[in-house]
Scaffold this active site. Structure first.
Site: not given
Ligand code: BGC
Length: 440
Positions: A166, A346
């Site tokens: 990110e 993610e």
């Molecule tokens: C990040 C994580 C974070 C998640 C939830 C992403 O921005 O990679 O480190 O915990 O989102 O906010």
């Protein structure tokens, strides 16, 4: 009901990052990051939520690997803590830190789980941070030496690499003026391209490497051209500013012009854009949580937009709209514009939950979130999008960069005993993985 199957070779996993789960901040020669100073007094005692212990994964990694195996995970995305390897960011190597990730990688492989490693996930060595962090090009040099070590040392066993997590968040989640933010973003992108080059040249460079971008599909609040323009601007700011350099080797012209209007430009040196062009990634990693809906706002001079939340939608504890359809739209857009392989690195949701007296965590809202998003992924694949992996964020309830209140885990972690309990959403995910499909 129909079972929609994911293709052979599609990998199901879960993701974490070092500072958010490891704890053991003072152990085995680990150096300091800026995160270690936040919420600590001068004696180093915590004054608020910190990652000193987090999920204590550093000590419990074997138990955690067993848990991943129980869930049926095929792959596990985690980040390496730069300061466990090079405590000062550059120079001195810390053998104990190296050994920890050797044990983790070997343990995963023994359990039949493919390790997928993020080189940098937000935890910059303090020494580099103090010298200007990513605004200073010296950080690129330090990062490349660190990345080279990881490729050489772990690359025989790790075949999936993510250069950065990110860059948008690293560049913009601060109150710096635009030129400084652009400088951070640009240096991260250059470091990415150079790391891809190093990886390909390394003796272990037969795996895959890419970057992880946080993306959110933007929609206009109405068909009004002003709203359409507002959505396009936010898309340019959040998504295209990173997608285009990584996948096309150039910044998007409309945003270059917009930034110029505000006296800001990426600090491009000779060779930077050529490096981006010459070192294409093998895939694009995307972190997707929600979407944006934009309305024209003349008071917002830079992007001319404001968020227009939909009152009929469900919002997570983070205030993020649950919008599974937007993941489908995003994937189809990416396929149409860039046509590259995609890994969803993610995806997940923060909701309140608790272990009930019968020992069960009934997180039905999170389960529904996963179901909706997995369904979008499957549909996008069926419609021609090349998605090859999906990682739930997160394996554990963990340190959400300043708080433990935002619970993203498919596994509950008791804040006091640190006991792990697989939530209902985790059981659901286990079922999806076992069946390699979802019921619709
Ligand atoms: C990040 C994580 C974070 C998640 C939830 C992403 O921005 O990679 O480190 O915990 O989102 O906010």
């Amino acid at each position: 009901m129909t079972t929609r199957h994911f293709p052979d070779g599609f990998a199901f996993g879960a993701a974490t990052s070092a500072y958010q789960i490891e704890g053991a901040c003072d152990e085995d020669g680990r150096g300091r990051t800026a995160w270690d100073l936040r919420n600590h007094d001068e004696q180093g005692h915590p004054t608020g939520p910190v990652g000193d212990v987090a999920c204590d994964h550093y000590h419990r990694y074997q138990e955690d690997i067993a848990l991943m195996k129980q869930l049926g995970l095929q792959t596990y995305r985690f980040s390496i803590s730069w300061v466990r390897i090079f405590p000062d960011g550059v120079g001195r190597l810390n053998a104990k830190g190296v050994a920890f990730y050797d044990a983790l990688v070997d343990g995963l492989l023994q359990a039949g789980i493919r390790p997928a490693v993020t080189v940098w996930h937000g935890d910059l060595p303090l020494a580099l941070d103090r010298a200007g962090g990513w605004e200073n090009r010296a950080t690129i040099t330090a990062y490349l030496a660190y990345a080279q070590f990881l490729f050489d040392h772990y690359g025989d066993r790790v075949k999936t690499w993510y250069t950065h997590n990110e860059p948008w968040c690293a560049a913009y989640l601060n109150d710096y003026p635009l030129p400084r933010q652009l400088s951070i973003a640009h240096h991260l992108l250059v470091a990415h391209a150079e790391a891809v080059r190093l990886y390909r040249q390394s003796k272990n460079g037969d795996g895959k490497i890419g970057i992880v971008l946080n993306l959110a599909r933007q929609y206009p609040a109405s068909a009004d051209p002003a709203d359409v323009a507002a959505a396009r601007n936010v898309d340019g700011f959040l998504n295209r500013w990173f997608l285009d350099p990584v996948l096309k080797g150039r910044y998007p012209a409309d945003m270059v012009e917009r930034y110029q209007g505000f006296g800001a430009a990426a600090p491009i040196l000779a060779g930077d854009m050529e490096a981006l062009m010459a070192n294409p990634s093998d895939f694009l990693g995307i972190n997707v949580y929600s979407r944006g809906v934009q309305k024209a706002d003349p008071d917002n001079a830079f992007l001319g937009s404001k968020d227009a939340p939909d009152p009929r939608s469900v919002y997570t504890e983070m205030g993020w709209e649950v919008a599974p359809e937007s993941l489908y739209d995003l994937l189809m857009d990416l396929e149409a514009t860039y046509g590259t392989e995609i890994q969803i690195t993610e995806n997940g949701a923060a909701f309140q939950d608790a272990v009930m007296q019968d020992g069960v965590v009934r997180d039905d809202d999170r389960l529904a979130y996963y179901k909706g998003h997995l369904s979008s992924v499957e549909r996008a694949i069926r419609h021609g999008c090349k998605v090859t992996a999906y990682y739930a964020w997160s394996l554990f309830d963990n340190f959400e960069w300043g708080t433990y209140e935002m619970k993203f885990g498919i596994v509950h972690v008791d804040p006091v005993t640190l006991k792990r309990t697989v939530k209902k959403s985790g059981m659901y995910y286990r079922g999806v993985i076992a069946a390699r499909g979802i019921e619709e």
